[in-house]
Enzyme design. Structure first.
Site, PDB file in Angstrom:
ATOM      1  N   GLU A   1       9.236 -34.587 -62.533  1.00 23.32           N
ATOM      2  CA  GLU A   1      10.000 -36.173 -62.432  1.00 23.32           C
ATOM      3  C   GLU A   1       8.226 -36.946 -62.951  1.00 23.32           C
ATOM      4  O   GLU A   1       7.645 -36.637 -62.388  1.00 23.32           O
ATOM      5  CB  GLU A   1      10.362 -37.241 -61.378  1.00 23.32           C
ATOM      6  CG  GLU A   1      10.887 -38.050 -61.761  1.00 23.32           C
ATOM      7  CD  GLU A   1      11.561 -38.799 -59.777  1.00 23.32           C
ATOM      8  OE1 GLU A   1      12.181 -38.418 -59.404  1.00 23.32           O
ATOM      9  OE2 GLU A   1      10.749 -40.194 -59.967  1.00 23.32           O
TER      10      GLU A   1
ATOM     11  N   GLU B   1       8.415 -48.123 -62.995  1.00 20.82           N
ATOM     12  CA  GLU B   1       9.386 -48.829 -61.754  1.00 20.82           C
ATOM     13  C   GLU B   1       8.527 -50.170 -61.460  1.00 20.82           C
ATOM     14  O   GLU B   1       7.643 -50.197 -61.378  1.00 20.82           O
ATOM     15  CB  GLU B   1       8.998 -47.791 -60.101  1.00 20.82           C
ATOM     16  CG  GLU B   1      10.208 -46.479 -60.560  1.00 20.82           C
ATOM     17  CD  GLU B   1       9.433 -45.837 -59.831  1.00 20.82           C
ATOM     18  OE1 GLU B   1      10.811 -45.715 -58.692  1.00 20.82           O
ATOM     19  OE2 GLU B   1       9.232 -44.755 -59.391  1.00 20.82           O
TER      20      GLU B   1
END
Lengths: 295, 479
Positions: free
Chosen positions: A171, A176
């Site tokens: 990932e 974020e």
């Protein structure tokens, strides 16, 4: 899937500082002539400029619908509070931008709705430069993200052919953001031996500005040897195979030599951002001006 | 996006054009017409006051309990540099004053603060207490742009506080550099010390997401009459800050612009005074800069209002509790809100107790009436009505009246001491729905009120009447 994040684990090995300082120096020295050493790949292979009003381009984007139960991870592995839909009130293209809207409403047993777009099976690429221009919402509980997951390979376990699972697939979290920290974003790698709370991550802080009041460019440049994370032309984190090995005492496995697909979503609440408060403003949207991929 | 970008360029082009125009205009304007611009000095206190008046600290009025002795600078404490401001918060029973507070004022004609977005300062306290109020815009000369945050939680370590500016573009000439007030509500009456340092205006760039509000963000509906006036209240501006999350400040009227949905029913002034001019319904809304304020005030105008007859008794023979015809005595309240004893009554809460003001005549409107007291025994002198012979009150029942309805007046002397009381009941036969009735009741009829030298409470009590207008409450001597 994105699992068991823990903020206090966001960290950067000291030896990376030198690299970053180096990167900053390069950026600084290049400010005047506009040639950015930050990015070297400029051959555009995919772009969605979100120029056509309506649902997002179905040749590019599909949806993860639900609360993760069908995927075997209710709350998407993080006790998230939203139910993802593909309804226009949660995801639409308007006036040249993609709008992913989180709403506070009772829906399918959850208290919030939102959307999660994925390019799985539609656009997948190994290596390159992945970039998006995004404005995010604000307030406790908002957790928007622009990230990549690896395409699972078929492997044999106990003489049965099965698909690989996270974190074996890898990932790459390009951006974020937590709504109660409007000046911060973070970029992260997850893989076997460095997933969830043990992931390798770094924060980038805007000075005298915020991520919810205007658009910012978030990107990675990803090669067989490293991933560079940048915001608005500032590299703030470079992670190499060697970094992963050293961060994990040799336990971590570099799984970033396979195609990855793109995810854009707005999660609400859960382990990492904490749940919304009565002061959190709903609805709000993550607005995406474009997604571009180069090699 | 292509469309958007070309628009962008058009806008930039326009801006450039306007800049050129502006620049060329400026050359033609004579020197005399050039607007004075005021200094943009950021610092208010670093180790010393910066550009403040010689008195530095200007206290709130000691007559109202402000303690002028607790303010000093302290060279043994500083967040930065060598000195801070030391505030000794007094206990409520301190003979020099039970709270401390005041302002710092610019020593010149004011500062241009339009380039900043917040007042910031560092603070700590000797114990975890609360700084009741801090902000700017109070200059003791109109307080036009008063901006304060309330109840700042202090810790025993230095911490930075951000007071966002509701709209910096309005602050072209501000003299109110800092305002604070503190009491011991948070420490159970124990005095404590607050230190302040590095008070300054800053452009943080991280003050965002403005959410102004009027009427405390609520959609309030009230009934009123032609000639009535109502003031918009509950004004605030909320910003999201990087360090402290949402911060709400009380913002002065002058930051807002007000609008009436129907000016034939109600008009609203720049300072938020609503005048009811016709029958019907009008909603007052507001904006602060480009942001519409949450909350509104809807006026349901019932048309013309017939006031109670104006009293004509000689003021020398009157002790007035509530009347525009006389100078009223000081009262503790026009509604004691004895909610712990089951009181449901609302009203008596406006300026001087008046819930309505029609053509300058204040009227109390008690609603949800079961009982309600007007107090004159706590912080004000009790009423010596020994020489008085009667009490007068005008009542207007604001609902349908049924036979058997009644309302009782009860008077208490020496509340909590050698208490005596008496009551008189007014029955439906003497009351009227939607019309005034005046009552002149001999005090001798209040059986049991054996002494009236220290009257402390006047109650209105009813289990049958819920909504009543009250005016002209006074004791008098029958001549």
């Amino acid at each position: 899937m994105k699992t068991i994040h823990s903020k206090n684990k966001l960290r950067l090995a000291p030896y990376n500082l030198a690299l970053i300082l180096g990167a900053i120096l390069i950026v600084t020295s290049c400010d005047l002539d506009e040639t950015q050493e930050v990015t070297t790949l400029n051959n555009l292979v995919m772009s969605d400029e979100f120029d056509v009003d309506g649902a997002p381009d179905s040749n590019m984007w599909g949806y993860d619908v639900g609360d993760g139960t069908n995927e075997g991870i209710p709350g998407w592995g993080n006790n998230e509070l939203q139910y993802y839909t593909d309804r226009p009130e949660n995801v639409t293209v308007e006036n040249g931008v993609l709008i992913i809207t989180a709403k506070e409403e009772s829906f399918e047993g959850k208290g919030y709705t939102s959307a999660r777009l994925t390019s799985q099976d539609l656009f997948e690429q190994q290596y390159g430069r992945f970039e998006a221009r995004i404005r995010v919402p604000f307030g406790k509980g908002y957790w928007p993200a622009f990230w990549l997951l690896g395409v699972p390979k078929t492997i044999t376990v106990d003489h049965e052919e099965v698909l690989e699972e996270w974190p074996a697939i890898g990932e790459i979290d390009i951006m974020e953001y937590l709504g109660d920290e409007p000046t911060n974003v973070f970029g992260t790698l997850h893989g076997p031996g460095f997933s969830g709370a043990e992931s390798i991550s770094k924060e980038f802080t805007l000075e005298n500005d915020r991520f919810d009041t205007g658009f910012h460019v978030f990107g990675i440049e990803w090669s067989p040897t490293s991933v560079n994370f940048y915001v608005d032309g500032n590299i703030y984190q470079t992670l190499t195979r060697e970094d992963v090995a050293e961060e994990t005492d040799g336990e971590g496995e570099w799984v970033f030599d396979r195609p990855f697909y793109i995810i854009l979503n707005v999660a609400i609440g859960g382990n990492l951002p904490g749940n919304p408060t009565e002061n959190t403003v709903f609805p709000q949207s993550m607005i995406v001006d474009y997604v571009r991929v180069y090699n | 996006m292509i469309h958007n970008k070309s628009k962008y360029f058009q806008i930039i082009g326009l801006v450039l054009l306007s800049m050129i125009v502006t620049t060329s205009c400026e050359r033609e304007v004579s020197d005399a017409a050039v607007l004075a611009t005021f200094p943009t000095t950021a610092d208010v206190f670093t180790d010393n006051p910066v550009g403040l008046t010689d008195e530095f600290f200007i206290s709130f009025d000691p007559v109202e309990g402000a303690n002028v002795n607790g303010f000093d600078t302290d060279e043994s404490e500083a967040y930065e540099g060598f000195a801070s401001i030391r505030i000794d918060v007094p206990s409520p029973n301190d003979p020099d004053g039970g709270f401390i507070g005041g302002i710092f004022r610019d020593r010149g004609e004011g500062r241009n603060l339009t380039g900043y977005d917040a007042l910031t300062f560092w603070a700590k306290a000797s114990t975890t207490g609360v700084l009741g109020e801090a902000g700017f815009g109070t200059d003791f000369d109109g307080d036009k742009f008063r901006t304060v945050a309330a109840d700042l939680q202090l810790s025993t370590n230095w911490k930075k506080y951000v007071i966002p500016m509701p709209d910096p573009s309005k602050l072209t000439q501000e003299r109110g550099m800092f305002v604070f007030s503190a009491g011991t509500q948070s420490t159970d009456g124990l005095g404590f010390v607050i230190w302040l340092d590095e008070i300054k205006f800053e452009k943080l760039g991280t003050i965002a997401q403005p959410r102004p509000a009027i009427q405390n963000g609520e959609d309030v509906v009230i009934q009123n009459f032609i000639g009535g006036t109502v003031n918009i209240s509950g004004l605030s501006q909320t910003f999201n800050t990087a360090a402290q999350g949402d911060v709400t400040v009380n913002a002065a009227l002058a930051y807002f612009e007000f609008q009436s949905s129907n000016e034939t029913v109600a008009t609203v002034s720049a300072l938020g005074q609503v005048n009811v001019v016709g029958g019907g319904t009008a909603t007052i809304t507001a904006s602060l800069g480009v942001n519409e304020a949450q909350g509104s005030l809807t006026i349901e105008s019932l048309g013309n209002f017939t006031p109670a007859p104006t009293p004509t008794r000689n003021p020398n023979n009157v002790i007035s509790i509530f009347s525009d015809a006389y100078q009223n005595v000081a009262v503790d309240y026009y509604n004691g809100f004895f909610t712990g004893d089951g009181q449901t009554t609302l009203g008596g809460e406006g300026p001087g107790g008046a819930d309505l003001s029609v053509d300058g005549d204040g009227i109390i409107n008690y609603t949800n009436l079961n009982f309600v007291g007007i107090g004159t025994f706590m912080d004000v002198p009790t009423i010596d009505a020994t020489s008085m012979t009667h009490i007068h009150v005008d009542l207007n029942i604001n609902e349908a009246l049924n036979a058997g309805d009644n309302i009782t007046l009860q008077i208490l002397n020496d509340v909590g001491g050698n208490e005596t009381s008496g009551s008189v009941t007014i029955t439906a036969a003497n009351l009227a729905a939607n019309d005034w009735r005046g009552f002149d009741i001999p005090l001798a009829n209040f059986t049991g009120l054996s002494n009236r030298s220290q009257l402390g409470l006047l109650f209105f009590i009813s289990n049958s009447i819920s909504n009543v207008y009250v005016d002209n409450i006074y004791y008098y001597i029958e001549q």
